[in-house]
Structure formats: structure tokens, C-alpha cells
Write a protein that holds these residues in place. Structure first.
Motif, PDB file in Angstrom:
ATOM      1  N   CYS A 173      56.380  26.441  42.431  1.00 21.49           N
ATOM      2  CA  CYS A 173      56.734  25.819  41.150  1.00 21.49           C
ATOM      3  C   CYS A 173      58.125  25.175  41.182  1.00 21.49           C
ATOM      4  CB  CYS A 173      56.649  26.848  40.022  1.00 21.49           C
ATOM      5  SG  CYS A 173      58.024  28.009  40.004  1.00 21.49           S
ATOM      6  N   CYS A 180      58.305  34.853  43.115  1.00 19.53           N
ATOM      7  CA  CYS A 180      58.979  33.971  42.154  1.00 19.53           C
ATOM      8  C   CYS A 180      58.985  34.588  40.758  1.00 19.53           C
ATOM      9  CB  CYS A 180      58.267  32.614  42.117  1.00 19.53           C
ATOM     10  SG  CYS A 180      58.892  31.516  40.826  1.00 19.53           S
ATOM     11  N   CYS A 220      56.503  31.938  38.529  1.00 23.27           N
ATOM     12  CA  CYS A 220      55.062  31.772  38.737  1.00 23.27           C
ATOM     13  C   CYS A 220      54.450  32.905  39.549  1.00 23.27           C
ATOM     14  CB  CYS A 220      54.768  30.430  39.399  1.00 23.27           C
ATOM     15  SG  CYS A 220      55.183  30.388  41.170  1.00 23.27           S
ATOM     16  N   CYS A 249      61.478  28.271  44.738  1.00 25.87           N
ATOM     17  CA  CYS A 249      60.075  28.639  44.915  1.00 25.87           C
ATOM     18  C   CYS A 249      59.325  27.423  45.451  1.00 25.87           C
ATOM     19  CB  CYS A 249      59.485  29.087  43.583  1.00 25.87           C
ATOM     20  SG  CYS A 249      57.691  29.259  43.603  1.00 25.87           S
TER      21      CYS A 249
END
Ligand SMILES: [Zn+2]
Length: 206
Positions: free
Chosen positions: A21, A5, A8, A18
Motif C-alpha cells: 500500500c 504493515c 494494510c 510497505c
């Protein structure tokens, strides 16, 4: 290790969002990957439509107005792939052409010639069309009959197409793709014949 991601650094296990997050990722440009369908030509229209509505909701611009610029830009890109991809994947012929293009078998003008097994029928249809265009109304029944025959061939082509999709999906490889290319070329050729004949039949009588 799979993709990570951008926000994050968590591992991404599916397309688009993702799991950790929820940030929208850079969308895959491949339509099948985008819709999470795998590269199968036999698509369930109801499942595709459901996924389209789901993604339309998830990608709605209102959801991104307060998101980081990077995510907003991903959302614009994703919305465009969503709409183009749905238009292509929902239609069996467009879907097949998409897969063929991706495998180096795009439409080739050379292939729009008459399939050899149809030469005689095409010749007779063209003669009848010439007669009708020159005012001979007695040519009509022959043209109507030819059209009905070609319509039947189109229905057969559609069944063959579905069978070839299954062959490709179950690992048929190049042979399946070549078969699909040839069915689509034949289908297109017959469609053009029917279109021209119908136009001649409905043209105002001089
Ligand atoms: Zn994340």
C-alpha cells in the motif's frame, strides 16, 4: 513471519515503506538498517549520497500533509533519523564511533593518554613548545618537523582504519572492533597534538 504493515497488514519486506500500500512504517532507529546498507563499515560514499537524496525526496513533508496522522508522525521521526544518520554514516570516523558505541566500545577518557610508542616524540614536542611559548623562536623548526611527522602518522592511521573496516565487514568480530578503537584513540591523540602545536606556531609573537 516478518513485520506487518500497520495500514494494510501486508508483509513488509524492506525498510520504511510497505510494498503493497506504500504506507510509511515505523522507521528503524539503526542508521545502517534505515539506509538499507547492512551493518558494513566500508560504505560507498556515492551510494550513500544517492540513497540520502532518494530518501529525502520520499520523506518530503509535502508528501504527508494529507496522510493519516500515524504516517505523518512516522515521517517526522524518519526525517530526523535520515539527517542524523547521514551526518554520522558519511564520515568514516563518526561511522566507526557509532558502531563501536553500539558494541560497548564508546570513547573512554582514560584512553586519551599518549600511546606508549609516541612518548618520546611527545616529550620532545612538548619541550620545544615550552621553549617557543617562552619566546625562543629557534624552537620553531623542531615543532614544524614534529607536526609533519604526526601528519604522516594520521595518514597511516586512515589507511589502517580502512583495512580494519574490511576486517570487521568480513567477520573480524571483537578483534577488528578492538583494533578500530585503538586506531581511533591514537588518531584523536595525534590530532590534538597537531592542533596544539599549530596553535602555538601561529600564535602572535609576544
Ligand atoms: Zn501496507
Amino acid at each position: 513471519m516478518g513485520p506487518v504493515c500497520w495500514q494494510c497488514s501486508g508483509l513488509i519486506d524492506g525498510p520504511l515503506f510497505c510494498g503493497a500500500c506504500g504506507a510509511l512504517q515505523s522507521p528503524p532507529s539503526d542508521y545502517f538498517a534505515f539506509f538499507g546498507l547492512g551493518s558494513k563499515l566500508s560504505v560507498d560514499p556515492a551510494a550513500l549520497q544517492k540513497r540520502f537524496y532518494e530518501l529525502t525526496r520520499l520523506l518530503h513533508p509535502d508528501r504527508f500533509t494529507r496522510k493519516p496522522e500515524r504516517e505523518q508522525s512516522h515521517s517526522l521521526e524518519a526525517s530526523s533519523i535520515l539527517n542524523d544518520g547521514y551526518r554520522v554514516l558519511r564520515d568514516p570516523v563518526e561511522r566507526a564511533e557509532y558502531v563501536l558505541r553500539g558494541n560497548g566500545r564508546g570513547v573512554n577518557e582514560r584512553r586519551t593518554q599518549a600511546p606508549p610508542e609516541l612518548l618520546e616524540e611527545v616529550f620532545e614536542l612538548n619541550m620545544a613548545l615550552d621553549e617557543l611559548r617562552s619566546g625562543d623562536q629557534s624552537a620553531r623548526p623542531a615543532i614544524e618537523q614534529a607536526c609533519a611527522g604526526f601528519e604522516g602518522m594520521l595518514a597511516e592511521a586512515d589507511s589502517s582504519l580502512m583495512a580494519s573496516f574490511e576486517a570487521w565487514d568480513s567477520g573480524g568480530g571483537d578483534t577488528a572492533l578492538d583494533r578500530i578503537r585503538s586506531i581511533l584513540d591514537r588518531r584523536k591523540y595525534i590530532q590534538n597534538l597537531v592542533r596544539d602545536a599549530s596553535a602555538a606556531l601561529t600564535a602572535p609573537v609576544a
